[in-house]
Write a protein that holds these residues in place. Structure first.
Motif, PDB file in Angstrom:
ATOM      1  N   ASN A   1      27.922  33.886  47.948  1.00  0.00           N
ATOM      2  CA  ASN A   1      28.721  33.101  46.998  1.00  0.00           C
ATOM      3  C   ASN A   1      30.203  33.389  47.232  1.00  0.00           C
ATOM      4  O   ASN A   1      30.803  34.193  46.511  1.00  0.00           O
ATOM      5  N   PRO A   2      30.825  32.746  48.219  1.00  0.00           N
ATOM      6  CA  PRO A   2      32.251  33.023  48.476  1.00  0.00           C
ATOM      7  C   PRO A   2      33.151  32.667  47.308  1.00  0.00           C
ATOM      8  O   PRO A   2      34.226  33.248  47.156  1.00  0.00           O
ATOM      9  N   ALA A   3      32.728  31.727  46.445  1.00  0.00           N
ATOM     10  CA  ALA A   3      33.545  31.369  45.281  1.00  0.00           C
ATOM     11  C   ALA A   3      33.660  32.534  44.305  1.00  0.00           C
ATOM     12  O   ALA A   3      34.561  32.547  43.456  1.00  0.00           O
ATOM     13  N   GLY A   4      32.768  33.527  44.424  1.00  0.00           N
ATOM     14  CA  GLY A   4      32.824  34.686  43.551  1.00  0.00           C
ATOM     15  C   GLY A   4      33.766  35.772  44.028  1.00  0.00           C
ATOM     16  O   GLY A   4      33.926  36.800  43.350  1.00  0.00           O
ATOM     17  N   LEU A   5      34.399  35.588  45.188  1.00  0.00           N
ATOM     18  CA  LEU A   5      35.360  36.579  45.679  1.00  0.00           C
ATOM     19  C   LEU A   5      36.585  36.644  44.775  1.00  0.00           C
ATOM     20  O   LEU A   5      36.972  35.648  44.155  1.00  0.00           O
ATOM     21  N   GLN A   6      37.195  37.818  44.739  1.00  0.00           N
ATOM     22  CA  GLN A   6      38.378  38.031  43.906  1.00  0.00           C
ATOM     23  C   GLN A   6      39.631  37.865  44.758  1.00  0.00           C
ATOM     24  O   GLN A   6      39.847  38.629  45.705  1.00  0.00           O
ATOM     25  N   ALA A   7      40.449  36.868  44.441  1.00  0.00           N
ATOM     26  CA  ALA A   7      41.712  36.674  45.155  1.00  0.00           C
ATOM     27  C   ALA A   7      42.714  37.725  44.685  1.00  0.00           C
ATOM     28  O   ALA A   7      42.924  37.893  43.483  1.00  0.00           O
ATOM     29  N   VAL A   8      43.330  38.426  45.636  1.00  0.00           N
ATOM     30  CA  VAL A   8      44.253  39.519  45.285  1.00  0.00           C
ATOM     31  C   VAL A   8      45.648  39.291  45.852  1.00  0.00           C
ATOM     32  O   VAL A   8      46.492  40.186  45.803  1.00  0.00           O
ATOM     33  N   GLY A   9      45.924  38.106  46.367  1.00  0.00           N
ATOM     34  CA  GLY A   9      47.226  37.845  46.969  1.00  0.00           C
ATOM     35  C   GLY A   9      47.257  38.253  48.429  1.00  0.00           C
ATOM     36  O   GLY A   9      46.306  38.834  48.964  1.00  0.00           O
ATOM     37  N   GLU A  10      48.364  37.951  49.095  1.00  0.00           N
ATOM     38  CA  GLU A  10      48.556  38.238  50.517  1.00  0.00           C
ATOM     39  C   GLU A  10      47.467  37.581  51.381  1.00  0.00           C
ATOM     40  O   GLU A  10      47.107  38.085  52.437  1.00  0.00           O
ATOM     41  N   ASN A  11      46.933  36.444  50.893  1.00  0.00           N
ATOM     42  CA  ASN A  11      45.865  35.716  51.581  1.00  0.00           C
ATOM     43  C   ASN A  11      44.581  36.527  51.699  1.00  0.00           C
ATOM     44  O   ASN A  11      43.778  36.302  52.610  1.00  0.00           O
TER      45      ASN A  11
END
Length: 264
Positions: free
Chosen positions: A182-192
């Motif tokens: 489930n890639p949509a569940g990844l947490q975006a943390v900035g810096e791409n």
């Protein structure tokens, strides 16, 4: 006090969040490997005045109930991992993923993060790193004195370079990709970068082009998958929805004003 005042205010708050999401998409239209966000909404609790199925007489039931909603709220912001267009840069350290997968990088604290941004650099040690200096995992360390223009990365991730005085290239490393259930569940943390969460599942590593992984495209970068026309249409829709909710507040206020001026 009229319910519509608070209901419309909830709608305005939701559309403001929607505009914030769209603005972030537009601001990252030129960000390498960026994936657009979408705001999902759901309705709030309902006040039930009469429940469906309530007995009307001894032999009949009320077929439908009476419920009044209280507006909307943000349910989720989802990353849409559609493929971005690939741009030929000609730079020997640029890589793009055509298909599913992420590059794995190691941050300064030793933890791992994942990215679709393949605008890598070669540091003073000949190691492949991100723009922030994070190491690409598995590590790719190019031999001392290699001919930079000879750097070649195949679609299955093998890294080849030439050394001065040698005609045959040597393999300097092997790239790997990582995918998630489930890639949509990844947490975006900035810096791409993204980090693993309980919702994304554990990373599944593999070689490019195998086991569902995408292939690597050398000397290419993946553009953002933001479509400006779509974002502008969504912005107009959100703006009008915000305006309609503000009109509902003005109408409710006008009705309250009429009630306040009633005289016997």
């Amino acid at each position: 006090m009229m319910r519509s005042l608070h209901t419309a205010a909830a709608g305005m708050t939701g559309q403001q969040f929607n505009i914030d999401t769209i603005a972030n998409n537009l601001s990252n239209v030129n960000t390498t490997g960026f994936k657009r966000n979408r705001a999902d909404f759901e309705d709030l609790l309902y006040q039930t005045v009469r429940t469906a199925g309530t007995p009307a007489t001894e032999e009949t039931l009320v077929p439908v109930g009476v419920q009044v909603g209280h507006g909307t709220k943000v349910a989720a912001t989802q990353k849409l991992f559609g493929q971005g267009s690939l741009q030929n840069t000609g730079n020997e350290s640029d890589l793009a993923i055509a298909g599913e997968g992420f590059f794995r990088v190691q941050q300064y604290d030793g933890s791992f993060a994942y990215t679709r941004d393949g605008s890598f650099k070669i540091d003073s040690n000949g190691q492949l790193v991100t723009s922030q200096g994070y190491k690409v995992i598995p590590e790719v360390i190019l031999p001392e004195g290699f001919i930079r223009e000879s750097l070649n990365v195949t679609q299955d991730g093998r890294v080849f370079v030439n050394l001065p005085g040698q005609d045959d290239p040597i393999q300097a490393g092997q790239m790997e990709l990582v995918r998630f259930v489930n890639p949509a569940g990844l947490q975006a943390v900035g810096e791409n970068l993204f980090t693993v969460s309980a919702a994304s599942g554990d990373p599944i590593a593999g070689l490019p082009g195998l086991d569902g992984m995408g292939q690597l495209q050398h000397r290419f970068l993946e553009n953002s998958n933001v479509e400006i026309v779509r974002e502008m249409v969504d912005m107009i829709t959100a703006q009008r929805a915000y305006e309609f909710n503000s009109k509902a507040i003005q109408t409710s206020d006008s009705m309250l004003g009429i009630a306040a001026t009633l005289k016997r």
